[in-house]
Design an enzyme around this catalytic site. Structure first.
Site, PDB file in Angstrom:
ATOM      1  N   GLY A 104      -0.106  -2.388  -4.853  1.00 27.81           N
ATOM      2  CA  GLY A 104       1.250  -2.785  -4.489  1.00 27.81           C
ATOM      3  C   GLY A 104       2.352  -1.938  -5.088  1.00 27.81           C
ATOM      4  CB  THR A 105       2.514   0.693  -7.598  1.00 26.39           C
ATOM      5  OG1 THR A 105       1.230   1.225  -7.314  1.00 26.39           O
ATOM      6  CG2 THR A 105       2.417  -0.266  -8.748  1.00 26.39           C
ATOM      7  CD  GLU A 127       4.931 -28.042 -19.479  1.00 31.25           C
ATOM      8  OE1 GLU A 127       5.409 -26.977 -19.916  1.00 31.25           O
ATOM      9  OE2 GLU A 127       3.741 -28.141 -19.110  1.00 31.25           O
TER      10      GLU A 127
HETATM   11  P1  ADP Z   1      -0.343   0.281  -2.615  1.00 27.26           P
HETATM   12  O1  ADP Z   1      -0.862   1.190  -1.550  1.00 27.26           O
HETATM   13  O2  ADP Z   1       0.031   0.991  -3.866  1.00 27.26           O
HETATM   14  O3  ADP Z   1      -1.214  -0.884  -2.879  1.00 27.26           O
HETATM   15  P2  ADP Z   1       1.678  -0.150  -0.667  1.00 27.26           P
HETATM   16  O4  ADP Z   1       2.217   1.206  -0.511  1.00 27.26           O
HETATM   17  O5  ADP Z   1       0.727  -0.609   0.365  1.00 27.26           O
HETATM   18  O6  ADP Z   1       1.024  -0.329  -2.083  1.00 27.26           O
HETATM   19  O7  ADP Z   1       2.892  -1.154  -0.790  1.00 27.26           O
HETATM   20  C1  ADP Z   1       2.984  -2.318  -0.015  1.00 27.26           C
HETATM   21  C2  ADP Z   1       4.407  -2.596   0.363  1.00 27.26           C
HETATM   22  O8  ADP Z   1       5.189  -2.913  -0.788  1.00 27.26           O
HETATM   23  C3  ADP Z   1       5.100  -1.422   0.990  1.00 27.26           C
HETATM   24  O9  ADP Z   1       4.900  -1.406   2.361  1.00 27.26           O
HETATM   25  C4  ADP Z   1       6.557  -1.649   0.629  1.00 27.26           C
HETATM   26  O10 ADP Z   1       7.155  -2.567   1.501  1.00 27.26           O
HETATM   27  C5  ADP Z   1       6.463  -2.311  -0.719  1.00 27.26           C
HETATM   28  N1  ADP Z   1       6.577  -1.327  -1.807  1.00 27.26           N
HETATM   29  C6  ADP Z   1       5.637  -1.053  -2.735  1.00 27.26           C
HETATM   30  N2  ADP Z   1       6.060  -0.126  -3.591  1.00 27.26           N
HETATM   31  C7  ADP Z   1       7.298   0.231  -3.200  1.00 27.26           C
HETATM   32  C8  ADP Z   1       8.259   1.170  -3.688  1.00 27.26           C
HETATM   33  N3  ADP Z   1       8.015   1.929  -4.764  1.00 27.26           N
HETATM   34  N4  ADP Z   1       9.429   1.269  -3.044  1.00 27.26           N
HETATM   35  C9  ADP Z   1       9.684   0.517  -1.952  1.00 27.26           C
HETATM   36  N5  ADP Z   1       8.828  -0.374  -1.456  1.00 27.26           N
HETATM   37  C10 ADP Z   1       7.635  -0.545  -2.053  1.00 27.26           C
HETATM   38 ZN    ZN Z   2       0.923 -25.978 -21.779  1.00 28.97          ZN
END
Ligand code: ADP
Ligand code: ZN
Ligand code: MG
Length: 622
Positions: free
Chosen positions: A216-217, A435
């Site tokens: 997700g990066t 809590e």
């Molecule tokens: P990875 O391949 O590293 O797992 P992705 O490129 O598939 O991650 O990212 C998934 C989505 O998250 C992208 O389509 C975008 O919408 C969002 N996203 C992730 N990183 C970024 C970034 N650095 N800038 C903008 N959007 C991002």
């Molecule tokens: Zn707790």
């Protein structure tokens, strides 16, 4: 008999007509009613995502290249019986597939257009088409032609093995917060656009770039951006797709992919999850995986086979560079490695800026507050966060996303779906004490993060929650900070114990205790924060092929092992006693706060501190 098109038509025409009627009579009514059923119920993409989160989706069938999905779902709104619903999907929704995978939802893709009218037509023409196709095949075979239509067919076949995007439509401006990786790639765009700059001085263009970073990066996004910026086609395949059940398929896919890429050079080949094929050979439990090794070998051969200057650049992505076969990292293959990390505050702010471009946001919302609340969020998390907030806004029929929806979305992403609060009962009281215990310790220790809010509204697995304002710099944590966290985590259980007695303590503290133990253990074995001295005795994740802690070949003697356990116990015990002291001496405030919490169900941090200040002093946080 000699075949000719005229002959073929002559013979097949009556058969076509006859089979048309048979088909109509037998099947048409059934297909019609089914399709009406499907066409009648529709759902928005946002609602669909919510359905997935709630676990109501049972099956997803993708149509029209993933633009449409027919889902099978059960839910209270659907009268609690399985219904087929049509959902229009956004053009690319990679997160969706992962989401579905994670939830174990049955997923299938269908190449045919699922349009009611077209379906009917296809239904009606099915038999005749089948007939014509088989006759044509027969005809073709007897003539043994390979040119013309034959090529079109084989292109169709290979298209199914990997995805091709002639234009990705992604540009560098869509990628934010990972500037170093981006800079690295700007040069590669120049390689693709103006190779002569480099070849003129005898420079070899790199063949492969490895993107390393957590999910997700933005690795996939970045690779697409290169293709988009250089205006070249984007061939992509996922490592896990290579590894098929059938022997030899993986290797032939690699061959196919490179063949097609060479025909379309300059272009980008993107291999996602390369660790699925590129693991070190000859390792792993239960012997190697022949199929995977063959695939990897083929990949290496292909990469060696093309000259650096053909204009093909292979980009691979992984989150586990440490387990890759060393042959992949040798010069001439993936000799460039680019790290893509979880974004910091500035990076998150930049990513939020990118993803708010096409959203209506209340101008009063400060993106930097959101960025501050979300350390540890990846780009994908942030994109998801804004989308969730937009869904919440739409559900409330508002026309602008406000901070309220964004806050709700953050809570939801971190801790799961909100449940309904318990009715007044003994266990509600116990949870409230638990809590408030956490929050009290968090407030009174100067090394602990500030309380953001305490709530009795359940989320995900948790019955109640205490939120702390995360500090930005999570990279260096002092010993007293860890101890404060241990005490904070113990606060819940300790309060239960003091208020309700030893026999009434509950399983609710299970998670807290797990954290306590892990923090104490790391103090001793990783950070040299105990009497054993500055030794690193365990790695965070020492053996990638075995589960965490499973294949630990201890690097220390049994004697040390005993000492480690003793030290962990000592740390926890000391923290425990200090926690008991604090809770006992603040019992009156705690009772007061619990009453308020039960009545209001949520107390936010400011309010919490104001109440505490009436009774005792709060130390300045460091
Ligand atoms: P990875 O391949 O590293 O797992 P992705 O490129 O598939 O991650 O990212 C998934 C989505 O998250 C992208 O389509 C975008 O919408 C969002 N996203 C992730 N990183 C970024 C970034 N650095 N800038 C903008 N959007 C991002
Ligand atoms: Zn707790
Ligand atoms: Mg990816």
């Amino acid at each position: 008999m000699k075949f000719s098109w005229k002959n073929l038509l002559l013979w097949s025409l009556p058969i076509i007509v006859i089979s048309f009627f048979i088909w109509q009579g037998l099947f048409a009514p059934v297909t019609n009613s089914n399709n009406n059923n499907i066409a009648n119920s529709r759902m928005t993409y946002g609602r669909f995502l919510e359905y997935i989160d709630m676990g109501w989706v049972k099956k997803v069938d993708l149509y029209e290249n993933g633009h449409t999905a027919i889902i099978e779902a059960v839910g209270p709104e659907l009268g609690n019986r399985i219904q087929k619903i049509r959902v229009e999907l956004p053009i690319t929704a990679p997160e969706l597939i992962t989401k579905l995978k994670n939830q174990g939802i049955d997923l299938d893709a269908h190449p045919i257009k699922n349009n009611t009218a077209i379906w009917n037509l296809i239904g009606n023409l099915f038999f005749p088409l089948l007939l014509i196709t088989s006759l044509t095949l027969l005809f073709r075979r007897s003539n043994n032609t390979t040119s013309g239509p034959g090529q079109a067919m084989s292109f169709g076949k290979s298209k199914a093995l990997f995805q091709v995007e002639a234009k990705t439509g992604v540009i560098f401006d869509d990628v934010a917060g990972i500037d170093e990786a981006k800079e690295e790639f700007e040069e590669i765009v120049t390689f693709l656009k103006k190779p002569e700059y480099f070849t003129a001085v005898g420079a070899k263009i790199p063949k492969g770039v490895l993107l390393i970073g957590p999910p997700g990066t933005g690795k996939t996004l970045l690779a697409k951006a290169i293709a988009g910026e250089a205006n070249v086609p984007f061939f992509s395949i996922s490592g896990s797709e290579f590894v098929e059940m059938f022997v030899g398929v993986g290797a032939s896919r690699v061959r196919d992919l490179f063949k097609k890429a060479k025909e379309n050079a300059p272009c980008i080949i993107f291999i996602d999850e390369i660790d699925a094929v590129g693991r070190q050979r000859g390792t792993g439990i239960g012997g190697g995986n022949d199929e995977r090794e063959q695939t990897l070998n083929q990949l290496l051969t292909e990469m060696d086979g093309f000259e650096g200057n053909t204009g093909i650049i292979v980009i691979a992505a992984t989150n586990r560079a440490d387990i890759l076969d060393s042959a992949l990292l040798r010069p001439g293959r993936f000799d460039r490695q680019v790290n893509v990390d979880i974004p910091d505050f500035k990076g998150r702010l930049a990513i939020l800026n990118v993803h708010t471009r096409n959203k209506k946001i209340d101008p009063k919302v400060s993106l930097s507050i959101i960025a501050r609340r979300t350390p540890g969020f990846s780009g994908a998390d942030l994109a998801n966060l804004l989308n969730e907030a937009a869904i919440l806004t739409a559900r409330e029929r508002k026309n602008q996303i406000t901070l309220k929806e964004i806050d709700q979305a953050i809570d939801r992403i971190i801790a799961g779906m909100e449940g309904t609060a318990l009715i007044d009962s003994k266990s509600k009281r116990l949870i409230a004490y638990h809590e408030v215990g956490h929050a009290m310790i968090g407030t009174l220790l100067k090394n602990h993060e500030n309380v953001q809010k305490v709530t009795l509204i359940p989320r995900g697995q948790a019955k109640g929650l205490t939120w702390f304002t995360p500090s930005e710099d999570q990279s260096l944590i002092s010993r007293s900070q860890i101890k404060a966290r241990i005490m904070g985590a113990l606060g819940g259980r300790v309060t239960e114990q003091i208020v309700f007695g030893e026999s009434e303590i509950t399983t609710g503290a299970g998670n807290d205790l797990q954290q306590v133990t892990s923090m104490a253990r790391q103090m001793v074995t990783r950070f040299g924060m105990s009497n054993i001295g500055p030794l690193s005795l365990e790695n965070e994740d020492s053996n990638p092929f075995l589960g965490r802690g499973m294949g630990n070949t201890n690097e220390y003697s049994d004697e040390i092992a005993i000492k480690i356990d003793q030290q962990i116990q000592d740390i926890v015990e000391e923290c425990y006693h200090n926690t008991v002291k604090i809770i006992k001496s603040n019992r009156i405030i705690i009772d007061k706060l619990v009453d308020i919490l039960i009545e209001k169900e949520t107390i936010d941090g400011e309010e919490f501190r104001t109440i505490v200040k009436h009774y005792t002093e709060i130390p300045e946080k460091v």
